[in-house]
Design a protein around this motif. Sequence first.
Motif, short mmCIF file in Angstrom:
data_model
loop_
_atom_site.label_atom_id
_atom_site.label_comp_id
_atom_site.label_asym_id
_atom_site.label_seq_id
_atom_site.Cartn_x
_atom_site.Cartn_y
_atom_site.Cartn_z
N UNK A 274 0.81 -1.22 0.00
CA UNK A 274 0.00 0.00 0.00
C UNK A 274 0.85 1.27 0.00
N UNK A 275 2.15 1.14 -0.24
CA UNK A 275 3.02 2.31 -0.35
C UNK A 275 2.81 2.99 -1.71
N UNK A 276 3.35 4.20 -1.90
CA UNK A 276 3.19 4.89 -3.20
C UNK A 276 3.99 4.25 -4.33
N UNK A 277 4.78 3.21 -4.05
CA UNK A 277 5.55 2.54 -5.09
C UNK A 277 4.62 2.00 -6.18
N UNK A 278 4.96 2.25 -7.44
CA UNK A 278 4.22 1.64 -8.53
C UNK A 278 4.60 0.16 -8.62
N UNK A 279 3.84 -0.61 -9.38
CA UNK A 279 4.14 -2.03 -9.53
C UNK A 279 5.54 -2.24 -10.13
N UNK B 74 8.77 -4.12 -8.28
CA UNK B 74 9.51 -5.24 -8.86
C UNK B 74 10.98 -4.89 -9.04
N UNK B 75 11.27 -3.69 -9.58
CA UNK B 75 12.65 -3.27 -9.80
C UNK B 75 13.42 -3.19 -8.49
N UNK C 76 17.42 -11.23 -23.41
CA UNK C 76 16.51 -12.04 -22.60
C UNK C 76 16.16 -11.32 -21.30
N UNK C 77 17.17 -10.70 -20.66
CA UNK C 77 16.93 -10.00 -19.39
C UNK C 77 15.90 -8.89 -19.55
N UNK C 78 16.07 -8.09 -20.61
CA UNK C 78 15.13 -7.00 -20.83
C UNK C 78 13.71 -7.54 -21.06
N UNK C 79 13.60 -8.58 -21.87
CA UNK C 79 12.29 -9.16 -22.16
C UNK C 79 11.64 -9.74 -20.91
N UNK D 43 8.26 -8.38 -18.97
CA UNK D 43 7.15 -9.32 -18.80
C UNK D 43 6.76 -9.46 -17.33
N UNK D 44 7.75 -9.66 -16.47
CA UNK D 44 7.47 -9.84 -15.03
C UNK D 44 6.85 -8.58 -14.44
N UNK D 45 7.43 -7.42 -14.75
CA UNK D 45 6.89 -6.16 -14.22
C UNK D 45 5.51 -5.86 -14.79
N UNK D 46 5.30 -6.21 -16.06
CA UNK D 46 4.01 -5.96 -16.69
C UNK D 46 2.90 -6.83 -16.14
#
Length: 271
Positions: free
Chosen positions: A125-130, A134-135, A250-253, A257-260
């Motif tokens: 519930x913090x202001x952090x976006x999804x 993840x990052x 691969x890392x970028x993809x 994907x995970x963050x999305x």
Amino acid sequence: MINRHRVQALMRKDWRELARNKQVIAPLVIVPLMFVVIIPAAVLLLGNNSAALTTTVAGLQGFLDNLPEQALPAGYSSGQLMVYAVIVYFMAPFFLLIPVIVASLTASSSFVGEKERGTIEGLLYTPLTDRELVLGKVLASVIPSVLLTWASFLVYTVLVNTLGAALMGGVFFPTWTWAIIILALAPLVAFLATCLIVAISGRSTTMQGAQGTVVLIVVPVLALIAGQATGLMLFDTLIAGVAAAALLVIDVAVFVTVAGRFRREPIVTRL
């Protein structure tokens, strides 16, 4: 737009909690110690005893039998060639296992650990976006794993050159291939493993369940070690460079994907 200050605050919080977790800290010391000190020291001390060396290091004889002659420098004795082959080639994949193991220990507790500590609801519930969440979780595990790998490499370099200088006729390590492995491959492997582990942790309900699933991520690295140990896939500069380029894509993809796909609402419901 990712807010750097919020991400850094999350990372600092995770590092403080990691420093208090003795169950995680102990393996972080023991695993690199075995790869960086015990195995190379045994190899160098047994360098003039080929029979004892091949008996002590499992799979070494098969590796040597399949090692191309052009991979070894000219002018070395049989004992020197064996030591060079082990230190330069045989041990290389183990330095990719270190960041994966470290990431598996730290990242597998990312969301499940928050639940067990009773802090998950406050975090979600913090202001952090999804994406920031993840990052922050990924970098909180990647940075320690990479730093520990680099520190292990420095110790390994000093050790093998100190113990091996007399036998090898001077400093013989590192090579350009190792530069690519340590500076590029290790961070990229750590990032990939951590992204996948964080995704798994977000879907797990217990720490044991998250760590159990993490074994599936370690398997490909173990397969790489087995391939190197049998001489079927030898790390050289070209292979290491191609692997680094492929892993970057691969890392970028995987991160996108995970963050999305990350959604905090199902985690609140599940945990």
